[in-house]
Structures are given as C-alpha cells and as structure tokens.
Design an enzyme around this catalytic site. Sequence first.
Site, PDB file in Angstrom:
ATOM      1  N   ASP A  58      -4.657 -12.477  -4.125  1.00  0.00           N
ATOM      2  CA  ASP A  58      -4.083 -11.351  -3.386  1.00  0.00           C
ATOM      3  C   ASP A  58      -2.820 -11.831  -2.687  1.00  0.00           C
ATOM      4  OD1 ASP A  58      -3.410  -9.276  -1.706  1.00  0.00           O
ATOM      5  OD2 ASP A  58      -5.378  -9.098  -0.764  1.00  0.00           O
ATOM      6  N   ASN A  85       5.462 -11.365  -9.999  1.00  0.00           N
ATOM      7  CA  ASN A  85       5.490 -10.038 -10.624  1.00  0.00           C
ATOM      8  C   ASN A  85       4.718  -8.975  -9.840  1.00  0.00           C
ATOM      9  OD1 ASN A  85       5.653  -8.096 -13.047  1.00  0.00           O
ATOM     10  ND2 ASN A  85       3.446  -8.363 -12.785  1.00  0.00           N
ATOM     11  N   TYR A 150      10.253   1.831  -1.799  1.00  0.00           N
ATOM     12  CA  TYR A 150      10.207   0.874  -2.915  1.00  0.00           C
ATOM     13  C   TYR A 150      11.561   0.195  -3.108  1.00  0.00           C
ATOM     14  CZ  TYR A 150       9.698  -0.947  -7.651  1.00  0.00           C
ATOM     15  OH  TYR A 150       9.671  -1.773  -8.760  1.00  0.00           O
ATOM     16  N   LYS A 154      12.522  -3.889  -2.841  1.00  0.00           N
ATOM     17  CA  LYS A 154      13.122  -4.667  -3.928  1.00  0.00           C
ATOM     18  C   LYS A 154      14.506  -5.204  -3.541  1.00  0.00           C
ATOM     19  CE  LYS A 154       9.929  -4.680  -7.082  1.00  0.00           C
ATOM     20  NZ  LYS A 154       9.311  -5.960  -7.513  1.00  0.00           N
TER      21      LYS A 154
END
Length: 279
Positions: A58, A85, A150, A154
């Site tokens: 995790d 990833n 999001y 990123k």
Amino acid sequence: MEGLKVVLVTGCAKGGIGYEYCKAFAEQNCHVIASDIPQRVDDMSDLKSNNIETLSLDVSSDESVSLTINNIISKHGRIDVLINNAGIGSTGPLAELSLETIRKAWEINTLGQLRMVQNVVPHMAYRKSGSIVNVGSVVGMVPTPWAGSYCSSKAGVHAMSNTLRVELKPFGINVVLVVPGAIRSNFGRASTDKLGNYEWKLYKDFKDAIAERARASQASKATDATIFARHVANKVLGTKPPKQIVFGHMTGLFVLLSWSPLWVRDLFFSTRFGVNKKV
C-alpha cells in the site's frame, strides 16, 4: 535470479497499465515484483510465473512501504528499477470536490510515489545504480476542467521528478518521468464509477460534462496498454534511459497546448468539456 534485473512495479491489478508493465519487463528477462493493495492481490494471480512474483503493498502507508522494501532487499539484495505506477483517478469541480477526496488523490498519486522513492533510494545509492520511473500524465503538463484534483497530483509528480533527476544523479540513479497520453485500461471506468456517489450543487447542470471528462481517456483511439508498456520497458532498460517518455494517444495535442497562449487553452477546454455555458 542472479544477473536478472529486479523490477518493482506498484499498482498491478489486472486491467490496469501496471499489469502490462509487469508482463513487458518479464518479457525482457527481468525478475518482476508485482504489487498492489491487499484487497487487490488476487487480481494479480494471473501474473505469477518464474519471472514474476506478487505481493501486497500500500503506497499510502509508511509501514507497508518500509516493510515491503526491506523484505525485497533481504530476499533479492537489490531493486534495480522502481516503476511508480500506482494511482487513482479523481474527477469533479475543485470548488465542490471534498478535501478528503482530493487529499486521497495526493496521498496515493503524489506522496505515494515519493514514499516509495525515499525507501528505495538508500539501497540504490549504496550500489551507485538504479532507475526510478515516475508515472505522470499529459494532464500534469496541461490541466483540464473537472479533473483539477488528479491533474494537480500529477503536476506534483512532474515537479518532484524533475527535482529528483538532478538530486539523485551524484548517486548514479536515473530518474525517468513517464508522460502517458490516453491509454486504454480500466482507469476511466473506475473514475466514472466513483462519480455515482456525488450530487453536485453549484455544478448540477454540468453533471454530464463532468462524467464525460471521467471517460475522456478511454476513447476508441486510446493507445493499447500492452503497446504502451512495452514501449516504456524498452526505453527504461536501454543503455541510457531517457529523462522523459512521452507516449500515447493525444500527447501531440497536449504538447501543442502546453505551448499555446492561455486563452487558446481555455477556449479549447471550455468547449471540449462543456464549461462554456452560462448558469
């Protein structure tokens, strides 16, 4: 095992890009360690082979990451390549999306990657070799409406990777930033499913447009995940890994938008994602 590169991949449940990364690196004669959260370990069972082992990890847990990395080092002696990833989607207008939801996206997508880096780097630095592959996104370069949570998570990955690339060079560690375009996987569906829990207030008239953004990366022309993963594996395992790998459907458009005046970008996204109507 001796002589094979040890590759650790996070977020490897079936249907995702991580699953394809594992197969792509195994095809290149690497020993792959596929990992995902405990609830999704069974989704990796198809991966198990002579070249691929699976385990629970995790990335949002300090304890899980530390314990797992130490166990891998004890067993294999090293980690040659880390593929950061693991990630989750996060869709919705920033003015209404709960801070708890935004915090979770950052915890997994951004701090999750850094948590992995901080635990792996001491071992790579000791051996003066290794590659860290952080997975960003085209929306980390150019953010879109309805996905600010999001996109910003990123963008954080992009900033950290560009810093780490310089800071880790003295220790012989390569840092590669992967910038995927639209890649076909279960990611878009997972993002769409989460939207069912939301009843927007200010943005109730934009419900369909928000749902469209959640599905946007999974259009029919999206790049096949297998092709994408093999491309990344080839580049990362090359004699001189690149600083950045930009690949996949829509990457050309986003590079163009990154160079465009802000009014052009705003006009494009307002039209594309239905933000150009008055309420």
